[in-house]
Motif scaffolding. Structure first.
Motif: not given
Length: 261
Positions: A53-61
């Protein structure tokens, strides 16, 4: 991306001697994003404490940054956190808990290795393969026993198989079908990732950590060459009478009927 991987699998199946020299580019943002969507978000986190979930917060970047490091060959896995998991027999097995980004890379690497090697695995191998299970292994064993006259069965288990894989031979086996230096580099860095156990950092000189997404396919590649290929291509031609084999991960059960004069 699934179409590209399917094409790799088709080429590998139709050309048994084909060696892939340029497939590292398939580990791109598209594949990594697809792997992210498949990941279980409830798994324990690695030493960096980052969850899905935390990784997904800035997934594209995050994915763009990871792909850029891959292009620059600067990606290196973080150390895995190792814990001991109790077994039913009173012993324990080591389990490596990896950082989320490294799990993504392992999953992507698994997709590539499976596409190339899966078409060449024998039917005798049942463990950690698509659309196969331990129940199918048992069923195959039962069919052999019921249809063939069997004198004896040998039930064998390779002790600490995953933790004792020889890294040099892992690379040699993979290079038999993949010569892309980018893939080989990722395999090396993945299997040699350091581990932290009880606060102590140590290097990994052998084995492929249980808990790694690509360990099952690496173990299958190893088992394919050291046991199943040897059994099918080298030993069976020398046998008289019936002789069969079923393999599930590091467990195997050879059967043989002996001709009595």
């Amino acid at each position: 991306m699934e179409t590209k991987l399917a094409r790799i699998s088709q080429l590998s199946s139709e050309n048994p001697e084909m060696v892939f020299v340029s497939i590292g580019h398939l580990i791109n943002k598209e594949l990594l994003k697809s792997c992210h969507e498949k990941m279980d978000g409830d798994k324990a986190v690695g030493i960096d404490g980052v969850s899905k979930a935390e990784y997904e917060e800035n997934l594209e970047e995050n994915l763009e940054n990871l792909v850029e490091r891959l292009k620059k060959r600067s990606y290196r896995p973080q150390p895995a956190r190792r814990v001991d998991i109790p077994k039913d027999n009173g012993k324990s097995r080591p389990l490596n808990i990896y950082c989320y980004e490294d799990k993504l890379m392992q999953e992507a690497l698994k997709e590539i290795l499976e596409a190339v090697f899966e078409p060449h695995f024998y039917d005798e191998m049942m463990g950690f393969r698509p659309n196969r299970s331990c129940h199918m292994a048992i069923r195959k064993l039962n069919v052999m026993l019921e249809r063939e006259k069997t004198n004896y069965i040998l039930d064998a288990d390779i002790k600490s198989f995953f933790t004792n894989l020889d890294h040099q031979w892992v690379i040699k086996f993979i290079e038999s079908r993949i010569k892309d230096p980018n893939i080989i580099r990722l395999v090396r860095r993945t299997i040699k990732a350091d581990v932290v156990e009880d606060g102590v950092l140590s290097a990994t000189e052998q084995g492929s950590g249980q808990g790694s997404g690509c360990s099952p396919i690496i173990a299958n590649i190893y088992m394919h060459y050291v046991l199943v290929w040897w059994f099918k291509e080298k030993m069976l031609p020398l046998m008289e009478g019936y002789c069969g084999l079923v393999v599930y991960a590091d467990d195997c059960a050879p059967r043989r009927r002996v001709q009595v004069a």
